[in-house]
Design a protein around this motif. Sequence first.
Motif, mmCIF file in Angstrom:
data_model
loop_
_atom_site.group_PDB
_atom_site.id
_atom_site.type_symbol
_atom_site.label_atom_id
_atom_site.label_comp_id
_atom_site.label_asym_id
_atom_site.label_seq_id
_atom_site.Cartn_x
_atom_site.Cartn_y
_atom_site.Cartn_z
ATOM 1 N N ARG A 64 6.735 56.538 -4.279
ATOM 2 C CA ARG A 64 7.300 57.887 -4.287
ATOM 3 C C ARG A 64 8.350 58.113 -3.208
ATOM 4 N NH1 ARG A 64 2.438 61.438 -6.454
ATOM 5 N NH2 ARG A 64 1.939 60.145 -8.243
ATOM 6 N N MET A 65 8.842 57.066 -2.570
ATOM 7 C CA MET A 65 10.021 57.236 -1.737
ATOM 8 C C MET A 65 11.227 57.510 -2.622
ATOM 9 S SD MET A 65 10.225 54.543 1.447
ATOM 10 C CE MET A 65 9.786 53.058 0.537
ATOM 11 N N SER A 66 12.143 58.329 -2.138
ATOM 12 C CA SER A 66 13.417 58.511 -2.823
ATOM 13 C C SER A 66 14.361 57.381 -2.407
ATOM 14 C CB SER A 66 14.029 59.852 -2.444
ATOM 15 O OG SER A 66 14.407 59.840 -1.070
ATOM 16 N N LEU A 67 15.443 57.221 -3.159
ATOM 17 C CA LEU A 67 16.438 56.229 -2.764
ATOM 18 C C LEU A 67 16.972 56.531 -1.376
ATOM 19 C CD1 LEU A 67 18.558 55.662 -6.017
ATOM 20 C CD2 LEU A 67 16.675 54.271 -5.145
ATOM 21 N N PRO A 102 17.234 49.281 -3.505
ATOM 22 C CA PRO A 102 16.342 50.378 -3.108
ATOM 23 C C PRO A 102 15.473 50.871 -4.253
ATOM 24 C CG PRO A 102 18.636 51.107 -3.162
ATOM 25 C CD PRO A 102 18.651 49.624 -3.295
ATOM 26 N N GLU A 103 15.942 50.719 -5.494
ATOM 27 C CA GLU A 103 15.145 51.199 -6.626
ATOM 28 C C GLU A 103 13.810 50.470 -6.747
ATOM 29 O OE1 GLU A 103 16.959 49.332 -10.562
ATOM 30 O OE2 GLU A 103 18.507 49.637 -9.068
ATOM 31 N N LEU A 104 13.711 49.256 -6.187
ATOM 32 C CA LEU A 104 12.456 48.506 -6.260
ATOM 33 C C LEU A 104 11.398 49.060 -5.308
ATOM 34 C CD1 LEU A 104 13.781 44.820 -6.425
ATOM 35 C CD2 LEU A 104 13.155 46.340 -8.323
ATOM 36 N N LEU A 105 11.805 49.918 -4.386
ATOM 37 C CA LEU A 105 10.885 50.403 -3.360
ATOM 38 C C LEU A 105 10.506 51.864 -3.554
ATOM 39 C CD1 LEU A 105 12.413 48.655 -0.203
ATOM 40 C CD2 LEU A 105 10.824 47.758 -1.916
ATOM 41 N N THR A 106 10.645 52.346 -4.778
ATOM 42 C CA THR A 106 10.355 53.751 -5.041
ATOM 43 C C THR A 106 9.030 53.961 -5.768
ATOM 44 O OG1 THR A 106 11.695 53.651 -7.060
ATOM 45 C CG2 THR A 106 12.798 54.413 -5.059
ATOM 46 N N ASP A 107 8.222 52.908 -5.936
ATOM 47 C CA ASP A 107 6.934 53.066 -6.618
ATOM 48 C C ASP A 107 5.969 53.930 -5.812
ATOM 49 O OD1 ASP A 107 7.900 51.498 -8.617
ATOM 50 O OD2 ASP A 107 6.754 49.708 -8.090
ATOM 51 N N CYS A 138 21.722 46.870 -3.683
ATOM 52 C CA CYS A 138 21.762 46.231 -5.001
ATOM 53 C C CYS A 138 21.319 47.213 -6.078
ATOM 54 C CB CYS A 138 20.812 45.036 -5.066
ATOM 55 S SG CYS A 138 21.023 43.795 -3.793
ATOM 56 N N ALA A 139 22.001 47.169 -7.195
ATOM 57 C CA ALA A 139 21.490 47.760 -8.432
ATOM 58 C C ALA A 139 21.012 46.603 -9.303
ATOM 59 C CB ALA A 139 22.580 48.547 -9.152
ATOM 60 N N MET A 140 19.905 46.808 -10.009
ATOM 61 C CA MET A 140 19.372 45.768 -10.869
ATOM 62 C C MET A 140 20.071 45.817 -12.226
ATOM 63 S SD MET A 140 17.433 44.413 -8.705
ATOM 64 C CE MET A 140 16.735 43.125 -9.750
ATOM 65 N N ASP A 194 18.769 50.940 -15.171
ATOM 66 C CA ASP A 194 19.829 51.900 -15.475
ATOM 67 C C ASP A 194 20.108 52.848 -14.313
ATOM 68 O OD1 ASP A 194 20.229 50.935 -18.108
ATOM 69 O OD2 ASP A 194 18.481 52.061 -18.800
ATOM 70 N N ARG A 195 19.941 52.350 -13.071
ATOM 71 C CA ARG A 195 20.134 53.214 -11.918
ATOM 72 C C ARG A 195 21.407 52.851 -11.144
ATOM 73 N NH1 ARG A 195 14.482 54.735 -9.061
ATOM 74 N NH2 ARG A 195 15.811 56.478 -8.423
ATOM 75 N N TRP A 196 22.342 52.199 -11.815
ATOM 76 C CA TRP A 196 23.559 51.751 -11.146
ATOM 77 C C TRP A 196 24.323 52.904 -10.506
ATOM 78 C CZ3 TRP A 196 26.625 47.565 -14.332
ATOM 79 C CH2 TRP A 196 25.739 46.595 -14.831
ATOM 80 N N VAL A 197 24.449 54.001 -11.228
ATOM 81 C CA VAL A 197 25.237 55.129 -10.709
ATOM 82 C C VAL A 197 24.577 55.681 -9.451
ATOM 83 C CG1 VAL A 197 26.031 57.477 -11.173
ATOM 84 C CG2 VAL A 197 26.244 55.713 -12.945
ATOM 85 N N GLU A 198 23.257 55.841 -9.490
ATOM 86 C CA GLU A 198 22.550 56.353 -8.311
ATOM 87 C C GLU A 198 22.755 55.439 -7.103
ATOM 88 O OE1 GLU A 198 18.389 57.940 -9.099
ATOM 89 O OE2 GLU A 198 18.807 56.785 -10.917
ATOM 90 N N VAL A 199 22.685 54.132 -7.326
ATOM 91 C CA VAL A 199 22.850 53.187 -6.218
ATOM 92 C C VAL A 199 24.287 53.231 -5.703
ATOM 93 C CG1 VAL A 199 22.732 50.763 -5.542
ATOM 94 C CG2 VAL A 199 20.966 51.726 -7.036
ATOM 95 N N ALA A 200 25.247 53.278 -6.618
ATOM 96 C CA ALA A 200 26.644 53.382 -6.194
ATOM 97 C C ALA A 200 26.863 54.638 -5.360
ATOM 98 C CB ALA A 200 27.560 53.371 -7.410
#
Length: 358
Positions: free
Chosen positions: A116-119, A109-114, A151-153, A157-163
């Motif tokens: 301005r969407m939130s996770l 999901p972090e790849l789709l926040t450019d 997935c976290a990349m 450094d967004r592993w915690v947010e994705v978890a």
Amino acid sequence: MAAPLTAENLARAPKVLLHDHLDGGLRPQTVLELADEAGYRDLPADEPDALGRWFREAADSGSLPRYLETFAHTVAVLQRPEAVQRVARECALDLAADGVVYAEVRMAPELLTDGRMSLDEVVEAMLDGYAQGAREAAATGTPIVVGTLLCAMRQADRWVEVAEQVVRHRGAGVVGFDLAGPEDGFPPDRIPEAIAVLDRAGAHRTVHAGEAAGIGSIAAALDGARAERLGHGVRIADEVPDGGPLGPVAQRVRDAQVPLEVAPSSNVQTGAYPSLADHPVDRLHRAGFAVTLNTDNRLMSGVSASSELTAVVDTFGWGWDDVQTVAERALTGAFVDPAERDRLLTEVLRPGYAALRG
């Protein structure tokens, strides 16, 4: 009398898919339409067939970095909730039409926040799309259950947010966590706080390992992230010599029946093996590893679950026993509610194969 193992009959066979990337499976026509809506002007072709061909040819380079470059285009057109929802819906419909009865589809999901969407917004759009697609598929007589992997990349450094997203949305269709991205230099225990979030919640996790890196990467996934499955995992074959004893990590993986999310066409495209005939999928299967067959990226590899299965059957002479075993192994390794697993096994998989086997 058993039905012959033709492409048509294998398309009818109920299939279980554990490793399929949402941003690697868009319809070419959808890419064009979403690019137009978003004002994205960098696509390399402006007609569906030509665009699909470009993705396949660009990915078929023998280089994992070059393969991954193709995702710049699909990610660029997925920066709005409406786009994510549409692609997730079409994914569910396309898989169901191909005979997939259970699928776990993954996305970072972090790849789709450019845009301005939130996770949260990304995940909710995916879940809405899968649910709508599954409803439509059921209405047309091709029911499918879709679970979402987040997935976290590794290199970010967004592993915690994705978890935390995995834990937050667990009851709504998110079934587990994945680590994707470059294996070398980014170990799966690099951000232990994320693994701790998953551990505290008892959340499932799979890890891309043993694709572009070898046995050490697989061991690190098992020990550092406590991976329950291995995304790709094919480099375990480095410790599976013909006729010789297994190496220690291979012995551990086989004894524990850790599912291998094998995607042969993708591995050939990225240069891991020169051809399907050289791929260790059959050797691992014959040696008793928990091999499952997967698409990885349907757009980039130009494959479907059925075409991937057909290619392996034709190349290695698999029979219905092999095909059914791989499907049941995948269901055993799926991050699905046990009652749903039992239903799929007894009401869908086994009756489906019984009809084909005569």
